[in-house]
Design an enzyme around this catalytic site. Structure first.
Site, PDB file in Angstrom:
ATOM      1  N   ASP A 280     -10.655 -22.022  35.020  1.00  0.00           N
ATOM      2  CA  ASP A 280     -10.677 -22.444  33.622  1.00  0.00           C
ATOM      3  C   ASP A 280      -9.527 -21.767  32.899  1.00  0.00           C
ATOM      4  O   ASP A 280      -9.203 -20.600  33.191  1.00  0.00           O
ATOM      5  CB  ASP A 280     -12.003 -22.089  32.945  1.00  0.00           C
ATOM      6  CG  ASP A 280     -12.218 -22.896  31.671  1.00  0.00           C
ATOM      7  OD1 ASP A 280     -12.904 -23.936  31.748  1.00  0.00           O
ATOM      8  OD2 ASP A 280     -11.687 -22.500  30.628  1.00  0.00           O
ATOM      9  N   ASP A 320     -13.175 -31.779  34.156  1.00  0.00           N
ATOM     10  CA  ASP A 320     -13.995 -32.155  33.000  1.00  0.00           C
ATOM     11  C   ASP A 320     -13.255 -31.625  31.786  1.00  0.00           C
ATOM     12  O   ASP A 320     -13.442 -30.485  31.372  1.00  0.00           O
ATOM     13  CB  ASP A 320     -15.391 -31.544  33.139  1.00  0.00           C
ATOM     14  CG  ASP A 320     -16.346 -31.994  32.049  1.00  0.00           C
ATOM     15  OD1 ASP A 320     -15.905 -32.687  31.116  1.00  0.00           O
ATOM     16  OD2 ASP A 320     -17.533 -31.643  32.118  1.00  0.00           O
ATOM     17  N   CYS A 373     -16.875 -36.084  28.110  1.00  0.00           N
ATOM     18  CA  CYS A 373     -18.154 -36.408  27.462  1.00  0.00           C
ATOM     19  C   CYS A 373     -17.874 -37.066  26.122  1.00  0.00           C
ATOM     20  O   CYS A 373     -18.435 -36.697  25.093  1.00  0.00           O
ATOM     21  CB  CYS A 373     -19.040 -35.174  27.315  1.00  0.00           C
ATOM     22  SG  CYS A 373     -18.324 -33.818  26.366  1.00  0.00           S
TER      23      CYS A 373
END
Length: 419
Positions: A280, A320, A373
């Site tokens: 990340d 993501d 999302c």
């Protein structure tokens, strides 16, 4: 606490949010200053506050806030992201307050306002004449206000969602369902359901994913459950599980979770037999991942950015990516009001950069899996089309879009392969 006292606590918390305090900070401050409040009280106050945050525009309109009132700071976001909201015209002189917002909430739910605003104990004071005047009038609520949709984003959402626009926006006004993911490498879903039932937790299978259980009763007991403590279950939205299910050939595959965040998808990938590595851009987001992986009985090594070129090759790279989060506005409602055209454009640029980054890490047979999302095409299908146009050596693969009307959060996923 009585129901009225809980409403008064929500009113005071909303006043803090209107003043610029982040929602979580305002709720924490109230809880720390209210040691008398039990867990049920704290949960009820939180529910009231988040119900209002999800339905900010309609609560304001039903509560009598005038359309020409001064610009309103958006709840729980940084000062640089504050924006104005507009509401339908109401009797002049209305000012935004926690009291007006709660009145608007109760009015929409059909509760007996007089019984709750009775001036008794620690509850709200009795209704003023002005408030009674607002409640006596039939509300004239504009369609976008009724749907709690930002005006500037409505044309894009209509174009991207088509006939699903109104149902999706309506779904985003309600509380998100609670889902868990069963770690099927360690437990069977039927056994987990039976164990949870003994603890007063009702969970049902959900069609979005074979590992998903929808918790319909006793959700707040999950935190104390043995199944969560020993890694047999994880909290994870069903749609988030469904996008992982789409990735085939995971058994034994080397997988990089490029934007791992808290690690929910990394753990789901590992449960399917993949050898998962997590990365990340902000390593602090992954602070809990090693402990969660140990509970789940898997190993998920954490890689720094400098480690990535030497760590490959990977069979699958999952990203993501940061996005507007419009598919999960039920869970993070302040994001709906904080989003601006400028921030959306910035996110689209970040997403394109991440796609190019992971493509550079890919080997000859690597699959790239892009996940968001969000409900917006500019962050989804348009982003993949632009990537393929920049990179003619890649071809499109499977895609899927889910909206809150499918039962979970809104998600998009697309796979691309070497041509």
């Amino acid at each position: 606490m009585t129901p009225s006292a809980r409403l008064q606590a929500a009113i005071e918390t909303l006043d803090q949010i209107i003043g610029g305090a982040p929602a979580e900070k305002a709720l924490t401050a109230w809880a720390r200053g209210s040691r008398f409040a039990g867990s049920g009280d704290r949960a009820a106050v939180r529910d009231h506050v988040f119900d209002v945050l999800r339905m900010w525009r309609s609560c304001a309109a039903h509560g009598g806030i005038a359309a020409d009132a001064a610009p309103v700071q958006m709840p729980g976001v940084a000062e640089t992201e504050m924006r104005s909201i507009t509401t339908t015209e109401t009797p002049p002189g209305g000012t935004l307050s926690g009291r007006a917002l709660i009145l608007g909430l109760l009015r929409q739910s059909g509760d007996d306002v007089d019984a709750l605003f009775n001036g008794q104990g620690h509850g709200p004071a009795t209704l003023t004449m002005a408030e009674r005047g607002v409640l006596a009038q039939a509300p004239d609520i504009a369609p976008l206000v009724a749907l709690d949709c930002p005006d500037w984003l409505a044309p894009t959402l209509r174009a991207d969602l088509g006939e699903d626009f109104s149902p999706v926006m309506e779904a985003l006004r309600s509380r998100a369902p609670v889902f868990i993911r069963v770690n099927t490498a360690r437990a069977a879903a039927a056994d987990v359901r039976a164990e949870l039932a003994q603890q007063g937790i009702t969970a049902q299978p959900h069609p979005l994913s074979p590992t998903a259980l929808h918790v319909t009763d006793g959700a707040r007991r999950l935190r104390a459950s043995a199944a969560l403590a020993d890694g047999r279950i994880e909290m994870q939205d069903a749609a988030s599980q469904a996008v992982v299910d789409m990735i085939e050939g995971l058994q034994g595959a080397r997988v990089l979770d490029f934007c791992a965040g808290g690690g929910g998808k990394a753990l789901a990938l590992a449960a399917k037999g993949a050898q998962v590595f997590a990365h990340d851009a902000n390593p602090a987001r992954m602070a809990d991942l090693p402990a969660r992986a140990a509970r789940a009985g898997v190993s998920v090594p954490v890689l720094s950015t400098a480690d990535l070129p030497q760590a490959g090759p990977f069979d699958v790279i999952v990203a993501d990516v940061p996005c507007s989060g419009s598919g999960s506005w039920r869970r993070a409602p302040t994001a709906k009001w904080a989003l601006t055209p400028e921030r959306l454009a910035e996110l689209v640029e970040i997403q394109a950069g991440i796609l190019d980054q992971i493509a550079a890490l890919a080997g000859p047979k690597t699959r790239l899996v892009y996940i968001t999302c969000t409900l917006l095409a500019c962050e989804n299908a348009d982003q993949i089309a632009a990537f393929l146009a920049r990179n003619p050596g890649w071809r499109p693969g499977a895609t899927r879009r889910l909206t809150p009307c499918d039962g979970g959060d809104g998600f998009f996923t697309a796979q691309v392969h070497r041509a």
